[in-house]
Motif scaffolding. Structure first.
Motif, PDB file in Angstrom:
ATOM      1  N   LYS A 119     -28.715  -1.007  -6.105  1.00  0.00           N
ATOM      2  CA  LYS A 119     -29.837  -0.060  -6.053  1.00  0.00           C
ATOM      3  C   LYS A 119     -31.097  -0.747  -5.542  1.00  0.00           C
ATOM      4  CE  LYS A 119     -32.424   3.195  -8.945  1.00  0.00           C
ATOM      5  NZ  LYS A 119     -32.594   3.744 -10.314  1.00  0.00           N
ATOM      6  N   TYR A 131     -33.359  -1.685 -17.779  1.00  0.00           N
ATOM      7  CA  TYR A 131     -31.941  -1.473 -17.489  1.00  0.00           C
ATOM      8  C   TYR A 131     -31.070  -1.655 -18.738  1.00  0.00           C
ATOM      9  CZ  TYR A 131     -33.342  -1.955 -12.562  1.00  0.00           C
ATOM     10  OH  TYR A 131     -33.922  -1.799 -11.330  1.00  0.00           O
ATOM     11  N   LEU A 164     -36.958  -5.225 -15.348  1.00  0.00           N
ATOM     12  CA  LEU A 164     -35.519  -5.366 -15.543  1.00  0.00           C
ATOM     13  C   LEU A 164     -35.104  -5.013 -16.965  1.00  0.00           C
ATOM     14  CD1 LEU A 164     -34.792  -8.697 -13.591  1.00  0.00           C
ATOM     15  CD2 LEU A 164     -34.591  -6.337 -12.768  1.00  0.00           C
ATOM     16  N   PHE A 199     -27.199  -3.949 -17.929  1.00  0.00           N
ATOM     17  CA  PHE A 199     -27.525  -4.852 -16.825  1.00  0.00           C
ATOM     18  C   PHE A 199     -26.869  -6.210 -17.023  1.00  0.00           C
ATOM     19  CE2 PHE A 199     -30.603  -7.978 -14.958  1.00  0.00           C
ATOM     20  CZ  PHE A 199     -30.349  -7.687 -13.628  1.00  0.00           C
ATOM     21  N   TYR A 250     -27.022  -2.343 -10.284  1.00  0.00           N
ATOM     22  CA  TYR A 250     -28.485  -2.447 -10.273  1.00  0.00           C
ATOM     23  C   TYR A 250     -28.958  -3.259  -9.076  1.00  0.00           C
ATOM     24  CZ  TYR A 250     -27.893  -0.660 -14.979  1.00  0.00           C
ATOM     25  OH  TYR A 250     -27.545   0.123 -16.052  1.00  0.00           O
ATOM     26  N   TYR A 251     -28.226  -4.339  -8.756  1.00  0.00           N
ATOM     27  CA  TYR A 251     -28.580  -5.099  -7.558  1.00  0.00           C
ATOM     28  C   TYR A 251     -28.389  -4.243  -6.308  1.00  0.00           C
ATOM     29  CZ  TYR A 251     -28.650  -9.350 -10.425  1.00  0.00           C
ATOM     30  OH  TYR A 251     -28.955 -10.297 -11.369  1.00  0.00           O
ATOM     31  N   PRO A 282     -24.318  -6.176 -13.782  1.00  0.00           N
ATOM     32  CA  PRO A 282     -25.574  -6.075 -13.029  1.00  0.00           C
ATOM     33  C   PRO A 282     -25.408  -5.555 -11.603  1.00  0.00           C
ATOM     34  CG  PRO A 282     -24.793  -8.339 -13.015  1.00  0.00           C
ATOM     35  CD  PRO A 282     -23.847  -7.569 -13.908  1.00  0.00           C
TER      36      PRO A 282
END
Length: 392
Positions: A23, A9, A6, A13, A20-21, A17
């Protein structure tokens, strides 16, 4: 399964975030991840899988399963967030006897009075940091009065609480917890000596169930500790996060100002869209466990991304759209199951009163373009900003 770092990122992030979650969700609901400090755990980002994990008896809360005692439990006592049945059942039953819906609803006039006093104090300046001037003092005053804690001590609670939920590394955790624990112990002893009173902490000291069971001193300290932190930290960010979302969606803000019948929906959508708790407190797999089709080894830490789950398109159509008319049921902002947030009714009450009071008192309330940049809360637990400059 490869480990996802993590830390790669970066700062984005922390600020946002959700992409990213999304993805992560595209490649599966559960992932083995690593934090920048090297700590590894399993992260659940799907809604259905997160909801199931929050009630899975194989995922336990007490770290004793791995022979570990957290600093707060060692110094203060066992709290609701870190125990399992039957201990959790017993503790929750005792506090639920006193922290009732009737007690919460009775707070409504006082919450409104505090909100009015705060906007009165803000009115002449024309601009303010909404967190410092309103979103923080409202819930900390409410929870201090509810528990019977001197409001003059709220700055100490803010410092302790901020460092515990979003550490900056400035003060060792043990030092903070020891200071907090010593204060609570003295407060409880003072209340015992003073005798019966109307506040919640006095009621918890006195309460017994039908079998005569009552909370011990460590349990009382731990209960006050959790209620004080959870009773204000999350509500600060419920208020400021929902206001940020409204500012970012002027059509929704206009609709709400025109019809406060949409207020409860706005609070619920704020909780779903950008709730104050990004990730649940940890659970531990007490045995080899499968979550969302992913094998998790025994004794591995597991976290549920409440933020990720509440943007899952399989549960919420167009999840990245902020819509105060959305059917809100099913979000996980307050958790789910045995550990569902005890203070959810109070948070909803405070959030609704806070937002309506701000919008009614300041019809031109908006983000201050000349204000200081936002500073995001670090870590995965609390989602929010330390400052929110506004003007009116």
């Amino acid at each position: 399964m490869s480990v996802i770092d993590l830390g790669e990122y970066g700062a984005d992030f922390t600020a946002n975030p959700y992409p990213y979650y999304a993805k992560l969700r595209e490649s599966g609901p559960v992932h083995h991840v690593r934090m920048p400090d090297g700590w590894e755990f399993w992260l659940v980002v799907g809604h259905e899988e997160g909801r199931a994990a929050l009630t899975d008896p194989r995922l336990v809360k007490s770290p004793s399963v791995i022979g570990f005692t957290p600093v707060d439990e060692e110094v203060i006592g066992p709290n609701l967030l870190a125990v399992d049945p039957p201990d959790h059942t017993r503790l929750r039953k005792l506090v639920a006897r006193e922290f009732t819906a009737r007690r919460v609803e009775a707070l409504r006039p006082r919450v409104q009075e505090i909100a009015d006093e705060l906007v009165d104090a803000m009115a002449q300046a024309g601009r303010a940091d909404l967190v410092d001037a309103f979103a923080f003092p409202l819930p900390i005053t409410v929870i201090c009065e509810l528990l019977g804690v001197p409001t003059a001590d709220r700055d100490s609670f803010r410092r302790w609480s901020n460092e515990l939920v979003a550490p900056t590394g400035g003060t060792p955790e043990r030092e903070i917890v020891e200071g907090f624990g010593a204060y609570l112990g003295e407060l409880i002893e003072d209340k015992r000596a003073a005798g019966p009173a109307d506040d919640l902490l006095s009621a918890l000291i006195a309460t017994r169930d039908e079998d005569g069971d009552r909370l011990s001193l460590p349990e009382l300290r731990a209960m006050a500790y959790v209620l004080l932190i959870a009773g204000h930290e999350t509500t600060v960010n419920l208020i400021s996060n929902t206001m940020r979302a409204l500012f970012a969606h002027p059509d929704q803000l206009t609709d709400l100002r025109a019809d406060f019948g949409l207020l409860d929906g706005a609070v619920e959508e704020g909780l779903r869209y950008d709730g104050p708790v990004e990730t649940s407190t940890f659970r531990i797999a007490k045995e080899p466990t499968t979550v969302g089709g992913t094998a998790i080894p025994a004794h591995a830490p597991v976290f549920v991304s409440l933020a990720g789950a509440d943007r899952d398109p399989t549960r919420f159509p167009e999840p990245d759209r902020f819509d105060i008319r959305r059917e809100p049921r099913g979000h996980l902002a307050f958790g789910h199951g045995l550990h569902y947030c005890l203070g959810a009714p109070l948070a909803r009450l405070e959030g609704a009163i806070a937002i309506r009071t701000l919008l009614e008192r300041f019809p031109r309330l908006e983000l201050d373009p000349d204000g200081a940049p936002w500073e995001w809360m670090p870590g995965l637990l609390i989602r929010g900003v330390r400052r929110l400059p506004v003007r009116w």
